[in-house]
Design an enzyme around this catalytic site. Sequence first.
Site, PDB file in Angstrom:
ATOM      1  N   LYS A  22       0.441  -1.448  -0.228  1.00  0.00           N
ATOM      2  CA  LYS A  22       0.425  -0.127   0.458  1.00  0.00           C
ATOM      3  C   LYS A  22       0.861   1.613  -0.009  1.00  0.00           C
ATOM      4  O   LYS A  22       1.072   2.414  -0.650  1.00  0.00           O
ATOM      5  CB  LYS A  22      -0.806  -0.003   1.061  1.00  0.00           C
ATOM      6  CG  LYS A  22      -1.553   1.512   1.266  1.00  0.00           C
ATOM      7  CD  LYS A  22      -2.376   1.245   2.748  1.00  0.00           C
ATOM      8  CE  LYS A  22      -1.434   1.513   4.064  1.00  0.00           C
ATOM      9  NZ  LYS A  22      -1.922   3.552   4.360  1.00  0.00           N
ATOM     10  N   ASN A  23       2.160   1.169   1.055  1.00  0.00           N
ATOM     11  CA  ASN A  23       2.631   1.942   0.956  1.00  0.00           C
ATOM     12  C   ASN A  23       3.535   2.611  -0.112  1.00  0.00           C
ATOM     13  O   ASN A  23       3.900   4.186  -0.011  1.00  0.00           O
ATOM     14  CB  ASN A  23       3.565   2.757   2.302  1.00  0.00           C
ATOM     15  CG  ASN A  23       2.575   2.701   3.771  1.00  0.00           C
ATOM     16  OD1 ASN A  23       1.726   2.515   3.813  1.00  0.00           O
ATOM     17  ND2 ASN A  23       3.312   2.212   4.450  1.00  0.00           N
ATOM     18  N   CYS A 116      -3.235  13.572  12.993  1.00  0.00           N
ATOM     19  CA  CYS A 116      -3.966  12.148  12.917  1.00  0.00           C
ATOM     20  C   CYS A 116      -4.039  11.371  13.860  1.00  0.00           C
ATOM     21  O   CYS A 116      -2.950  12.062  15.402  1.00  0.00           O
ATOM     22  CB  CYS A 116      -2.939  11.231  11.621  1.00  0.00           C
ATOM     23  SG  CYS A 116      -1.801  10.345  12.107  1.00  0.00           S
ATOM     24  N   ARG A 121       3.022  14.662  12.960  1.00  0.00           N
ATOM     25  CA  ARG A 121       2.977  14.676  11.301  1.00  0.00           C
ATOM     26  C   ARG A 121       2.729  15.477  10.762  1.00  0.00           C
ATOM     27  O   ARG A 121       1.849  15.619  10.000  1.00  0.00           O
ATOM     28  CB  ARG A 121       2.027  13.297  10.641  1.00  0.00           C
ATOM     29  CG  ARG A 121       2.330  11.907  12.076  1.00  0.00           C
ATOM     30  CD  ARG A 121       1.014  10.981  11.507  1.00  0.00           C
ATOM     31  NE  ARG A 121       1.848   9.906  10.207  1.00  0.00           N
ATOM     32  CZ  ARG A 121       1.310   9.414   9.656  1.00  0.00           C
ATOM     33  NH1 ARG A 121      -0.037   9.157   9.875  1.00  0.00           N
ATOM     34  NH2 ARG A 121       2.119   8.754   8.647  1.00  0.00           N
ATOM     35  N   ASP A 306       5.395   0.576  11.693  1.00  0.00           N
ATOM     36  CA  ASP A 306       4.110   0.083  11.439  1.00  0.00           C
ATOM     37  C   ASP A 306       3.990  -1.579  11.174  1.00  0.00           C
ATOM     38  O   ASP A 306       3.019  -2.010  10.929  1.00  0.00           O
ATOM     39  CB  ASP A 306       4.121  -0.132   9.954  1.00  0.00           C
ATOM     40  CG  ASP A 306       3.119   1.712   9.034  1.00  0.00           C
ATOM     41  OD1 ASP A 306       3.341   2.153  10.334  1.00  0.00           O
ATOM     42  OD2 ASP A 306       3.595   1.980   7.795  1.00  0.00           O
ATOM     43  N   ARG A 398      -8.441   0.157   5.358  1.00  0.00           N
ATOM     44  CA  ARG A 398      -7.547   1.216   4.279  1.00  0.00           C
ATOM     45  C   ARG A 398      -6.393   0.390   3.682  1.00  0.00           C
ATOM     46  O   ARG A 398      -5.605   0.689   3.113  1.00  0.00           O
ATOM     47  CB  ARG A 398      -7.042   1.659   5.112  1.00  0.00           C
ATOM     48  CG  ARG A 398      -8.318   2.822   6.017  1.00  0.00           C
ATOM     49  CD  ARG A 398      -7.844   4.081   6.790  1.00  0.00           C
ATOM     50  NE  ARG A 398      -6.662   4.328   5.540  1.00  0.00           N
ATOM     51  CZ  ARG A 398      -6.220   5.179   6.911  1.00  0.00           C
ATOM     52  NH1 ARG A 398      -6.156   5.436   7.602  1.00  0.00           N
ATOM     53  NH2 ARG A 398      -4.831   5.602   6.334  1.00  0.00           N
TER      54      ARG A 398
HETATM   55  C1  UD1 Z   1       6.569   6.955   8.866  1.00  0.00           C
HETATM   56  C2  UD1 Z   1       6.968   5.433   9.184  1.00  0.00           C
HETATM   57  C3  UD1 Z   1       7.093   4.730   7.879  1.00  0.00           C
HETATM   58  C4  UD1 Z   1       5.413   4.383   8.003  1.00  0.00           C
HETATM   59  C5  UD1 Z   1       3.849   5.360   7.475  1.00  0.00           C
HETATM   60  C6  UD1 Z   1       2.974   4.996   8.072  1.00  0.00           C
HETATM   61  C7  UD1 Z   1       9.327   5.911   9.366  1.00  0.00           C
HETATM   62  C8  UD1 Z   1      10.734   6.837   9.405  1.00  0.00           C
HETATM   63  N1  UD1 Z   1       8.428   6.189   8.987  1.00  0.00           N
HETATM   64  O1  UD1 Z   1       6.417   7.346   7.095  1.00  0.00           O
HETATM   65  O2  UD1 Z   1       7.766   4.080   7.535  1.00  0.00           O
HETATM   66  O3  UD1 Z   1       5.248   3.854   6.849  1.00  0.00           O
HETATM   67  O4  UD1 Z   1       5.065   6.107   8.690  1.00  0.00           O
HETATM   68  O5  UD1 Z   1       2.686   4.584   9.442  1.00  0.00           O
HETATM   69  O6  UD1 Z   1       9.053   5.005  10.224  1.00  0.00           O
HETATM   70  N2  UD1 Z   1       8.363  14.906  10.092  1.00  0.00           N
HETATM   71  C9  UD1 Z   1       8.856  16.320  10.169  1.00  0.00           C
HETATM   72  N3  UD1 Z   1       8.583  17.036   9.374  1.00  0.00           N
HETATM   73  C10 UD1 Z   1       7.723  16.420   8.288  1.00  0.00           C
HETATM   74  C11 UD1 Z   1       8.438  14.737   7.857  1.00  0.00           C
HETATM   75  C12 UD1 Z   1       7.891  14.347   8.773  1.00  0.00           C
HETATM   76  O7  UD1 Z   1       8.807  15.744  11.563  1.00  0.00           O
HETATM   77  O8  UD1 Z   1       8.045  17.072   6.472  1.00  0.00           O
HETATM   78  C13 UD1 Z   1       8.600  14.074  10.882  1.00  0.00           C
HETATM   79  C14 UD1 Z   1       7.179  12.775  11.855  1.00  0.00           C
HETATM   80  O9  UD1 Z   1       6.427  13.496  13.076  1.00  0.00           O
HETATM   81  C15 UD1 Z   1       7.814  11.877  12.113  1.00  0.00           C
HETATM   82  C16 UD1 Z   1       9.205  11.755  11.324  1.00  0.00           C
HETATM   83  O10 UD1 Z   1       9.546  12.745  10.757  1.00  0.00           O
HETATM   84  O11 UD1 Z   1       8.568  12.101  13.935  1.00  0.00           O
HETATM   85  C17 UD1 Z   1       9.217  10.349  10.286  1.00  0.00           C
HETATM   86  O12 UD1 Z   1       7.902  10.502   9.771  1.00  0.00           O
HETATM   87  P1  UD1 Z   1       8.231   9.719   8.248  1.00  0.00           P
HETATM   88  O13 UD1 Z   1       8.805   9.460   7.257  1.00  0.00           O
HETATM   89  O14 UD1 Z   1       8.307  11.408   7.623  1.00  0.00           O
HETATM   90  O15 UD1 Z   1       6.341   9.539   8.135  1.00  0.00           O
HETATM   91  P2  UD1 Z   1       5.723   9.273   7.492  1.00  0.00           P
HETATM   92  O16 UD1 Z   1       6.299   9.790   5.574  1.00  0.00           O
HETATM   93  O17 UD1 Z   1       4.426   9.156   7.439  1.00  0.00           O
END
Ligand code: UD1
Length: 419
Positions: A22-23, A116, A121, A306, A398
């Site tokens: 999915k991701n 969320c 996030r 995850d 989902r």
């Molecule tokens: C994250 C997971 C991913 C998982 C997805 C869904 C990690 C590193 N990432 O990806 O494996 O599939 O959730 O559950 O494990 N952040 C910021 N600013 C930004 C972007 C991110 O502060 O602009 C922070 C987030 O709050 C978090 C960390 O960085 O604490 C990692 O986030 P990120 O990898 O971007 O999240 P997803 O892409 O949602």
Amino acid sequence: MDKLAIIGGRPLYGEVAISGAKNSALKVMAAALLTDKKLTLTNVPQLADVEMLARLLAQHGALIDFADGTLTLHAKDIASTEAPYDLVRKMRASFNVLGPLLAREGKAKVSLPGGCAIGARPVDLHLKALTAMGAQIELDEGYVIAEAPDGLKGADITWPFVSVGASEHTMLAAVLAKGVTVIENAAREPEIADLAACLNAMGAKIEGAGRSSIRIEGVDRLHAAEHRVLPDRIETGAYAMAVGATGGELTLTGTDSELLGAALAALKEAGLDIDDTEKGLRIKKTEARCKAVDIVTQPFPGFPTDLQAQFMALMATAEGAATIKETIFENRFMHAPELSRMGAQISVDGQNATVRGVARLKGAPVMATDLRASMSLVIAGLAAEGQTMVNRVYHLDRGFERLEEKLQNCGALIERVKD
Ligand code: UD1
């Protein structure tokens, strides 16, 4: 709202075909907006999130056809550069249309995804990268309004911490930028390499995806391509953990142990036999109970956030006490009180949860507020004595394709109860 009724206590035996990730599917779908030619994706899971993003892409002008796991997207013309709140707020991956729209059309207005259930996030790193590439960005009434009238340009981007979403989003924008973009401290998740493989098949020039330094040389245009989405590593891990909790032996077809990263070692240490065979990944439980194993969630190849909830369900039935540390999201233990309702012994203190395994969980009505947490309750239900009723199945729809059918085929007593 549909529910899942589970009668636990039966080991799982048989084969499970692992779906496309999915991701990854959600990110490669956004790539379709980068070209006026057709993008054909195979091994795409039939999931509510995929359908929701397809609706958003259709709204931007893409013609869409989805049958038997093959999704074709053809964004010949961009009908709208605006992604409305209603379509973005339900699923964070929708935000990734911003980069492609900006790269192709020079402007975009996309709703901020908002917080969320699992934490705040933010998207500041995404916006910093686009700004470094020359975009002018304003935030107005919950929307990101971005413009790059002369197109995006390559930039050197170094992040203070690893972000999967920002790494993917930057690649999606940089492929059509003028010049070279270098991302340092990029995420190394397998889905990043998958997105790069899809973009390269479309004519992009990306090197190093899957390592922490990615180099993207912008091209003028992309062309038609076909891409097969990689297997879902979270689904793979979840079924392996189900075997750990219930016992039995499953062969997970169409997947690969390398995708599991640190989860592979944790599962082996817990006592599961795991082998890559010709048919797929064979998971076998030989001991009566798994052993407690401490884990810390980390970016890939660390233990995936995850899979943290599902691992907690497994540890709830293991011998001994395990510490689970969640470092990616600040509020991702909401499954702990629900598991406790089934007799699990869990105490949470900030980022740390301590799980003392019990010999037998007991079925109960439970509900979860996110996708992976819901799967942890299914695993606990499969292992528990008596009936578990998992509420809010829409979370599972989902992200886990044909969940009850796959489990029923392996001997589980699980049924969807329609409301
Ligand atoms: C994250 C997971 C991913 C998982 C997805 C869904 C990690 C590193 N990432 O990806 O494996 O599939 O959730 O559950 O494990 N952040 C910021 N600013 C930004 C972007 C991110 O502060 O602009 C922070 C987030 O709050 C978090 C960390 O960085 O604490 C990692 O986030 P990120 O990898 O971007 O999240 P997803 O892409 O949602």
